[in-house]
Write an enzyme that holds these catalytic residues in place. Structure first.
Site, PDB file in Angstrom:
ATOM      1  N   GLY A  47       1.510  -0.978  -0.075  1.00  0.00           N
ATOM      2  CA  GLY A  47      -0.377   0.340   0.311  1.00  0.00           C
ATOM      3  C   GLY A  47       0.592   1.235  -0.059  1.00  0.00           C
ATOM      4  O   GLY A  47       1.051   2.438   0.554  1.00  0.00           O
ATOM      5  N   HIS A  48       1.609   1.311  -0.550  1.00  0.00           N
ATOM      6  CA  HIS A  48       2.551   2.302  -0.962  1.00  0.00           C
ATOM      7  C   HIS A  48       3.505   2.278  -2.140  1.00  0.00           C
ATOM      8  O   HIS A  48       3.699   1.283  -2.921  1.00  0.00           O
ATOM      9  CB  HIS A  48       4.132   2.263   0.237  1.00  0.00           C
ATOM     10  CG  HIS A  48       4.635   1.097   0.123  1.00  0.00           C
ATOM     11  ND1 HIS A  48       4.568   0.200   1.013  1.00  0.00           N
ATOM     12  CD2 HIS A  48       6.316   1.206  -0.274  1.00  0.00           C
ATOM     13  CE1 HIS A  48       5.116  -0.644   1.127  1.00  0.00           C
ATOM     14  NE2 HIS A  48       6.340  -0.719  -0.136  1.00  0.00           N
ATOM     15  N   SER A  49       4.184   3.498  -2.333  1.00  0.00           N
ATOM     16  CA  SER A  49       5.698   3.524  -3.829  1.00  0.00           C
ATOM     17  C   SER A  49       6.622   3.739  -2.994  1.00  0.00           C
ATOM     18  O   SER A  49       6.797   4.512  -2.031  1.00  0.00           O
ATOM     19  CB  SER A  49       4.998   3.788  -4.422  1.00  0.00           C
ATOM     20  OG  SER A  49       5.187   5.653  -4.710  1.00  0.00           O
ATOM     21  N   ARG A  94       2.412  -0.683  -5.332  1.00  0.00           N
ATOM     22  CA  ARG A  94       2.533  -1.972  -4.710  1.00  0.00           C
ATOM     23  C   ARG A  94       1.181  -1.943  -3.541  1.00  0.00           C
ATOM     24  O   ARG A  94       1.795  -1.394  -2.164  1.00  0.00           O
ATOM     25  CB  ARG A  94       3.765  -2.455  -4.717  1.00  0.00           C
ATOM     26  CG  ARG A  94       4.167  -2.763  -3.617  1.00  0.00           C
ATOM     27  CD  ARG A  94       5.550  -0.999  -2.992  1.00  0.00           C
ATOM     28  NE  ARG A  94       5.600  -0.563  -4.506  1.00  0.00           N
ATOM     29  CZ  ARG A  94       7.244  -0.758  -4.648  1.00  0.00           C
ATOM     30  NH1 ARG A  94       8.133  -1.543  -3.696  1.00  0.00           N
ATOM     31  NH2 ARG A  94       7.682  -0.003  -5.191  1.00  0.00           N
ATOM     32  N   ILE A 119       6.060   7.338  -0.498  1.00  0.00           N
ATOM     33  CA  ILE A 119       4.461   7.792  -1.176  1.00  0.00           C
ATOM     34  C   ILE A 119       3.434   6.498  -0.169  1.00  0.00           C
ATOM     35  O   ILE A 119       3.651   5.668  -0.547  1.00  0.00           O
ATOM     36  CB  ILE A 119       4.327   8.519  -1.884  1.00  0.00           C
ATOM     37  CG1 ILE A 119       5.412   9.004  -3.027  1.00  0.00           C
ATOM     38  CG2 ILE A 119       3.044   8.546  -2.151  1.00  0.00           C
ATOM     39  CD1 ILE A 119       5.118   8.768  -4.313  1.00  0.00           C
TER      40      ILE A 119
END
Length: 129
Positions: A47-49, A94, A119
């Protein structure tokens, strides 16, 4: 979106296989390594990049899905082979989901942990594009 699966070098043997990961066998020097395990099948991870960091995800045991988003389109990749790694470049969102019982996800990272590189809000991620 171009998905890149990395072949992990392996030595096959009737007594069991050995997978070998060394600097030079993947497209970056490893600065951090960790693994996820005992994950409930209903859980979602990730749940981030990352702004700069590059990762390779490997299903050491079991299977799981990786949902990738490049700001325009999304794609799901199922990882279930310990000699295949999913290369995730920077600026790709992802999420990991659908973990099988006993799944273990090994993560090889190009950088040490740095919160400023993350992020964590999808709408903020989308504003880059």
């Amino acid at each position: 979106m171009k998905i890149e699966i990395i072949d992990i070098p392996k030595i096959e043997n009737a007594l069991g296989n050995i997978a070998v990961i060394e600097n030079g066998s993947i497209p970056f020097d490893i600065k951090r390594c960790y693994y996820l395990y005992d994950i409930p099948s209903s859980a979602k991870r990730g749940g981030h990049s990352h702004k700069n960091l590059i990762q390779i995800l490997i299903a050491i045991s079991g299977s799981f899905d990786v949902v990738l988003h490049d700001g325009i389109s999304s794609q799901t990749v199922t990882l279930n082979k310990p000699d295949k790694g999913l290369l995730i470049k920077s600026n790709i969102w992802r999420e990991l989901e659908n973990f099988s019982s006993g799944a273990v996800c090994l993560v090889l990272a190009s950088e040490v942990f740095l919160e400023a590189d993350y992020i964590r809000d999808f709408n903020t991620f989308l504003k880059q594009f």
